[in-house]
Design a protein around this motif. Sequence first.
Motif, PDB file in Angstrom:
ATOM      1  N   ASN A 165      12.839   2.062  36.466  1.00 53.26           N
ATOM      2  CA  ASN A 165      11.945   1.835  37.603  1.00 53.26           C
ATOM      3  C   ASN A 165      10.528   2.352  37.383  1.00 53.26           C
ATOM      4  O   ASN A 165       9.690   2.266  38.296  1.00 53.26           O
ATOM      5  CB  ASN A 165      12.529   2.489  38.860  1.00 53.26           C
ATOM      6  CG  ASN A 165      13.831   1.853  39.295  1.00 53.26           C
ATOM      7  OD1 ASN A 165      14.007   0.637  39.164  1.00 53.26           O
ATOM      8  ND2 ASN A 165      14.747   2.647  39.798  1.00 53.26           N
ATOM      9  N   CYS A 167       8.200   1.072  35.844  1.00 53.24           N
ATOM     10  CA  CYS A 167       7.207  -0.008  35.927  1.00 53.24           C
ATOM     11  C   CYS A 167       6.568  -0.084  37.307  1.00 53.24           C
ATOM     12  O   CYS A 167       5.411  -0.501  37.442  1.00 53.24           O
ATOM     13  CB  CYS A 167       7.837  -1.349  35.554  1.00 53.24           C
ATOM     14  SG  CYS A 167       9.293  -1.797  36.533  1.00 53.24           S
ATOM     15  N   TYR A 168       7.287   0.339  38.352  1.00 51.07           N
ATOM     16  CA  TYR A 168       6.731   0.301  39.702  1.00 51.07           C
ATOM     17  C   TYR A 168       5.645   1.364  39.865  1.00 51.07           C
ATOM     18  O   TYR A 168       4.624   1.126  40.515  1.00 51.07           O
ATOM     19  CB  TYR A 168       7.828   0.496  40.748  1.00 51.07           C
ATOM     20  CG  TYR A 168       9.032  -0.383  40.545  1.00 51.07           C
ATOM     21  CD1 TYR A 168       8.895  -1.689  40.071  1.00 51.07           C
ATOM     22  CD2 TYR A 168      10.314   0.082  40.812  1.00 51.07           C
ATOM     23  CE1 TYR A 168      10.000  -2.494  39.876  1.00 51.07           C
ATOM     24  CE2 TYR A 168      11.425  -0.719  40.621  1.00 51.07           C
ATOM     25  CZ  TYR A 168      11.264  -2.006  40.146  1.00 51.07           C
ATOM     26  OH  TYR A 168      12.364  -2.802  39.950  1.00 51.07           O
ATOM     27  N   GLU A 170       3.939   2.567  37.245  1.00 48.95           N
ATOM     28  CA  GLU A 170       2.874   2.144  36.321  1.00 48.95           C
ATOM     29  C   GLU A 170       1.967   1.104  36.957  1.00 48.95           C
ATOM     30  O   GLU A 170       0.763   1.061  36.670  1.00 48.95           O
ATOM     31  CB  GLU A 170       3.501   1.612  35.038  1.00 48.95           C
ATOM     32  CG  GLU A 170       4.181   2.693  34.209  1.00 48.95           C
ATOM     33  CD  GLU A 170       5.165   2.155  33.191  1.00 48.95           C
ATOM     34  OE1 GLU A 170       5.715   2.967  32.416  1.00 48.95           O
ATOM     35  OE2 GLU A 170       5.414   0.926  33.165  1.00 48.95           O
ATOM     36  N   ALA A 171       2.518   0.288  37.847  1.00 49.99           N
ATOM     37  CA  ALA A 171       1.698  -0.714  38.545  1.00 49.99           C
ATOM     38  C   ALA A 171       0.682  -0.069  39.469  1.00 49.99           C
ATOM     39  O   ALA A 171      -0.329  -0.695  39.822  1.00 49.99           O
ATOM     40  CB  ALA A 171       2.597  -1.667  39.325  1.00 49.99           C
ATOM     41  N   GLU A 173      -1.116   2.492  38.641  1.00 48.44           N
ATOM     42  CA  GLU A 173      -2.065   3.249  37.817  1.00 48.44           C
ATOM     43  C   GLU A 173      -3.513   3.094  38.253  1.00 48.44           C
ATOM     44  O   GLU A 173      -4.230   4.105  38.385  1.00 48.44           O
ATOM     45  CB  GLU A 173      -1.907   2.858  36.341  1.00 48.44           C
ATOM     46  CG  GLU A 173      -2.839   3.625  35.419  1.00 48.44           C
ATOM     47  CD  GLU A 173      -2.684   3.203  33.964  1.00 48.44           C
ATOM     48  OE1 GLU A 173      -3.405   3.756  33.115  1.00 48.44           O
ATOM     49  OE2 GLU A 173      -1.843   2.321  33.682  1.00 48.44           O
ATOM     50  N   PRO A 196       5.957   7.794  31.640  1.00 45.56           N
ATOM     51  CA  PRO A 196       5.350   6.503  31.981  1.00 45.56           C
ATOM     52  C   PRO A 196       4.428   6.014  30.877  1.00 45.56           C
ATOM     53  O   PRO A 196       3.815   6.808  30.158  1.00 45.56           O
ATOM     54  CB  PRO A 196       4.569   6.806  33.265  1.00 45.56           C
ATOM     55  CG  PRO A 196       4.297   8.269  33.207  1.00 45.56           C
ATOM     56  CD  PRO A 196       5.480   8.879  32.517  1.00 45.56           C
ATOM     57  N   SER A 199      -1.681   2.698  30.751  1.00 44.26           N
ATOM     58  CA  SER A 199      -2.569   2.052  29.778  1.00 44.26           C
ATOM     59  C   SER A 199      -3.853   2.844  29.557  1.00 44.26           C
ATOM     60  O   SER A 199      -4.590   2.585  28.616  1.00 44.26           O
ATOM     61  CB  SER A 199      -2.914   0.632  30.250  1.00 44.26           C
ATOM     62  OG  SER A 199      -3.578   0.659  31.510  1.00 44.26           O
TER      63      SER A 199
END
Length: 324
Positions: A165, A167-168, A170-171, A173, A196, A199
């Motif tokens: 999870n 990625c949620y 990381e979105a 960021e 995490p 980027s």
Amino acid sequence: MKLLVLPFGDAACASTHYRVLQYLDMLKKDGIDCEVLAPGEMPAPAVIAESDTVLVQKKLFPAHQVRTLRKHAKRLLFDIDDATWHPHGRKHSWWTRWRTNRRLQSIVRAADVSLVANLYIAGHLNALGGKTQVLPMALKAEDWPRSESTQAVRIRLGWSGAPVNLCYLEALEPVLAQVMGKHPEVELAVFCGKQPAFSTSLPYLHLPWRQGGEPDAVKTFHIGLLPLPTDAFSQGKSPIKALQYMAAGIPTIATPQAGSVEIGQGADCMFFAENPQQWSERLCQLIQDNELRGKMGTNARAAFEERFSSTQTYSRWKSFLLGT
């Protein structure tokens, strides 16, 4: 009384732990004998028949095995805490959709009662012909100390969850980078078995996951983060991390999916954010207002103790098992 449990997973499976295993000591104190089989195991008809109640925890058995359960079980219950009929992370083939829906319909129609984690799941199972009762997710209150002072010099945004999870988080960021740039007193902590993959060089403190370590990690948070995808599967989730944040007495900012909204309804302890601007505004509001954080945190703990403590949900769970 003898209870036979056919679990979805083992002791490491969060769903099985929170829906069944955390109640076993309470059952024992009440003189109720409970046998938990291995995940996926189908007992012999004689074993089914000698039990007073059989509880199928989220596992979707083939229709012919459900018929066997119904034929021999004195009382048959089905428990489910996710919208498992929706794909999660990958598309379902037509065959998988057909098989899943057939198995789900089979068990919910056969069960005397289906115990569901929220009203979203209840609505779907009722439409299939099931008889549902809402039994919310719960935690043991004694395992969850209150968060550190809301007057802390450093304000910690916290996220707790499984690697799948991340990625949620990381979105979020870009929002987190913007907010932390405005507020140097803010830090981000991530309690997870994996770091995490941001980027940018967004600073964060990684709190390595360990079994049973959630209370110690979450009590260091001042604001809980609960971003979720806006997909059909997530609509049916009753996120355990929402309850963890509430138990620790901290405010939460969450994506307004059905299960999350239901958990926070009427408690005045949770903000909802649908887009980056709302996430930024809600974060800044809580960061800047110590009094508001404290008030929402107090509301969170009170709502948790009243509605989501395992001592509160156990009596209802036991009554469903007994059929009283």
